[in-house]
Design a protein around this motif. Structure first.
Motif, PDB file in Angstrom:
ATOM      1  N   HIS A   1      -0.533  -1.108   1.220  1.00  0.00           N
ATOM      2  CA  HIS A   1       0.449  -1.207   0.279  1.00  0.00           C
ATOM      3  C   HIS A   1       0.743  -2.685   0.083  1.00  0.00           C
ATOM      4  O   HIS A   1       0.731  -3.581   1.249  1.00  0.00           O
ATOM      5  CB  HIS A   1       1.556  -0.327   0.164  1.00  0.00           C
TER       6      HIS A   1
ATOM      7  N   GLU B   1       5.022   1.988  -2.536  1.00  0.00           N
ATOM      8  CA  GLU B   1       4.965   2.785  -1.195  1.00  0.00           C
ATOM      9  C   GLU B   1       6.371   2.722  -0.404  1.00  0.00           C
ATOM     10  O   GLU B   1       6.591   3.746   0.045  1.00  0.00           O
ATOM     11  CB  GLU B   1       3.875   2.070  -0.196  1.00  0.00           C
ATOM     12  N   GLU B   2       7.010   1.477  -0.818  1.00  0.00           N
ATOM     13  CA  GLU B   2       8.255   1.565  -0.164  1.00  0.00           C
ATOM     14  C   GLU B   2       9.357   2.326  -0.530  1.00  0.00           C
ATOM     15  O   GLU B   2      10.419   2.554  -0.161  1.00  0.00           O
ATOM     16  CB  GLU B   2       8.847   0.063  -0.026  1.00  0.00           C
TER      17      GLU B   2
ATOM     18  N   ASP C   1      -1.452   0.614   7.335  1.00  0.00           N
ATOM     19  CA  ASP C   1      -0.014   0.388   7.223  1.00  0.00           C
ATOM     20  C   ASP C   1       0.418   0.042   8.733  1.00  0.00           C
ATOM     21  O   ASP C   1      -0.140   0.384   9.626  1.00  0.00           O
ATOM     22  CB  ASP C   1       0.867   1.511   6.812  1.00  0.00           C
ATOM     23  N   VAL C   2       1.434  -0.746   8.613  1.00  0.00           N
ATOM     24  CA  VAL C   2       1.948  -1.431  10.005  1.00  0.00           C
ATOM     25  C   VAL C   2       2.591  -0.356  10.941  1.00  0.00           C
ATOM     26  O   VAL C   2       3.230   0.665  10.401  1.00  0.00           O
ATOM     27  CB  VAL C   2       2.915  -2.670   9.638  1.00  0.00           C
TER      28      VAL C   2
ATOM     29  N   ASP D   1       4.727  -6.173   6.408  1.00  0.00           N
ATOM     30  CA  ASP D   1       4.886  -4.922   5.910  1.00  0.00           C
ATOM     31  C   ASP D   1       4.565  -4.554   4.418  1.00  0.00           C
ATOM     32  O   ASP D   1       5.496  -4.961   3.860  1.00  0.00           O
ATOM     33  CB  ASP D   1       5.991  -3.972   6.556  1.00  0.00           C
ATOM     34  N   ASP D   2       3.210  -4.742   3.748  1.00  0.00           N
ATOM     35  CA  ASP D   2       2.105  -4.274   4.589  1.00  0.00           C
ATOM     36  C   ASP D   2       0.953  -5.422   4.111  1.00  0.00           C
ATOM     37  O   ASP D   2      -0.055  -4.799   4.215  1.00  0.00           O
ATOM     38  CB  ASP D   2       1.948  -2.625   4.102  1.00  0.00           C
TER      39      ASP D   2
HETATM   40 MN    MN Z   1       4.371  -0.034   5.201  1.00  0.00          MN
END
Ligand code: MN
Ligand code: MN
Length: 460
Positions: free
Chosen positions: A99, A289-290, A336-337, A258-259
């Protein structure tokens, strides 16, 4: 079960490749401080490698075949790249998905006001932030203003060293007795995230002269009026470039790892594939995403499915059944992180199942919270295949959970794609100070992510 420290495995040649990857990533991160900027940057890089806009391919009624490269963006905020493989799409796609939205503050629709001779922009924060971290540091404004006549004004203020920066004030320690006794979640509250942008009045103006001066500057520099804020998306982000971190320059300090670190690694990996792959490769960079992958540009929307349908159509005969078979047969890394183990906060982690900076790309069988709630729990059989694939490609990898059991939790886009019936696992780079204005990663983990994502797309 102890995983190797990636740094100890590198030849001089690999170390110079690692630095080259890090340098290109710094540019990507510095030029991509919003999801829109990331999409623009991604298109520039993709077109250099011969990728064409899928919309043009469709408009021209062209057919696509193995080896062809196309991209498709969704409203300029999410994007997919495809490199068509030798096998038909019905056999599935090797997908790496990340993302490109990051925590920040967004300007409200009616943001501008003046109080005691200071002009402010009011914000609503985006994603999970510790609000107290976003005060007393230089901030920049990035975004777009959509005017009534249809023109779009791009805004970036605070990145050029000659630019002014903006920011949010904090209370001096001498008067902070009450504040310091508060819970951290309310030390700075959401409605206190007001960005100072000016302090000089417009001459001969009686009502709100500082605000009037701001509007005069905005009119002169960008030809926008106050009402144009109604249709603007301006994000307030940390000002300044990504920096080498540590005396040994082994890490990177930057906004939005991120990310975007996984987004960049995914992009680098697909653009590095010059040969025609066995299976079609896809890099998808999603927005929102967040805040739960919602909206037309979030992963829960249908743009991925629709793009695959268009590809099937452009490669031959489309049918709903072929589309369903194609989606179900995909293999995916949800990139993703991970939370990097932090000895300062050892109590939040379980040491055996944590991601360590410098130990390579991380695989998370599951994320979620409280009894794996909300997680995509990857299949053992799939992980078994990936272990072999990573070992065969000499990728340094580790496995981890997000903190210790019942400490908290989080989600990614994995479960959304898994709903099609495809194999998905979370995989990413360990981050220290995740969701803080400045986050830290190891260059070695970035390099291993690039290696891992390339090997995955070619061999999964
Ligand atoms: Mn993320
Ligand atoms: Mn996040």
């Amino acid at each position: 079960m102890e995983r190797k420290i990636a740094w100890n495995t590198y030849s001089d040649e690999e170390l110079s490749k690692l630095e080259a990857v890090s340098a290109e990533y710094r540019g990507y991160l510095d030029n991509g401080k919003t999801e829109r900027e990331c999409v623009t940057e991604t298109i520039l890089m993709a077109e250099k490698k011969g990728y064409r806009n899928l919309t043009d391919v469709i408009a021209n009624g062209e057919k696509l075949a193995a080896g062809d490269c196309v991209y498709s963006d969704c409203m300029g905020k999410a994007i997919m790249l495809f490199k068509l493989g030798k096998q038909p799409l019905e056999k599935g796609i090797n997908i790496v998905g990340a993302h490109i939205d990051s925590p920040r503050m967004d300007l409200k629709q009616n943001p501008l006001y003046e109080d005691t001779g200071i002009a402010y922009l009011d914000t609503h924060y985006y994603g999970g932030i510790k609000k107290y971290q976003w005060v007393a540091l230089p901030l920049a404004l990035h975004g777009v203003v959509a005017k009534k006549d249809g023109t779009i004004v791009n805004i970036v203020i605070g990145e050029d060293p000659a630019d002014p920066v903006v920011g949010i004030s904090d209370l001096l320690i001498h008067l902070a007795g009450d504040q310091m006794g508060k819970k951290a979640s309310v030390v700075i509250e959401g409605e206190e995230l007001n960005v100072i942008i000016g302090g000089r009045p417009l001459k001969d103006e009686e009502k709100d002269p500082v605000k009037a001066n701001m509007l005069a500057i905005l009119k002169e520099k960008y030809d926008i009026e106050e009402e144009d804020f109604l249709s603007a998306e301006i994000e307030v982000v940390p000002a300044g470039p990504t920096r080498d971190f540590g005396l040994d320059r082994s890490m990177l300090l930057g906004y939005g790892h991120d990310d975007r670190v996984c987004a960049y690694a995914s992009l680098n990996a697909i653009l590095s594939i010059d040969e025609t792959p066995e299976y079609t490769c896809c890099c998808v960079l999603a927005d929102k995403e967040e805040i739960g992958s919602v909206g037309a540009t979030g992963m829960s929307a249908k743009y991925f499915e629709n793009a695959v349908a268009e590809l099937i159509n452009a490669c031959g005969d489309y049918s709903d059944l072929i589309l369903r078979r194609a989606l179900t047969a995909c293999r995916m890394l949800s990139c993703d992180v991970s939370a990097g183990y932090d000895p300062n906060f050892a109590g939040a982690f379980e040491r055996k199942n944590s991601a360590y900076l410098g130990k390579g790309v991380c695989f998370n069988k599951y994320t979620g919270s409280r009894g794996k709630g909300g997680s995509n729990d990857a299949n053992a059989e799939y992980i078994g295949r990936l272990r072999k694939l990573m070992d065969d490609a000499n990728v340094n990898f580790q496995t981890a959970e997000l903190g210790k059991v019942d400490q908290g939790g989080g989600g990614t886009i994995a479960y959304i794609c898994a709903a099609y019936g495809m194999e998905v696992i979370d995989s990413g780079v360990a981050v220290l100070s995740m969701h803080a204005p400045w986050e830290i990663i190891s260059k070695a983990d970035l390099y291993e992510a690039v290696k891992a994502y390339r090997a995955f797309m070619l061999n999964a």
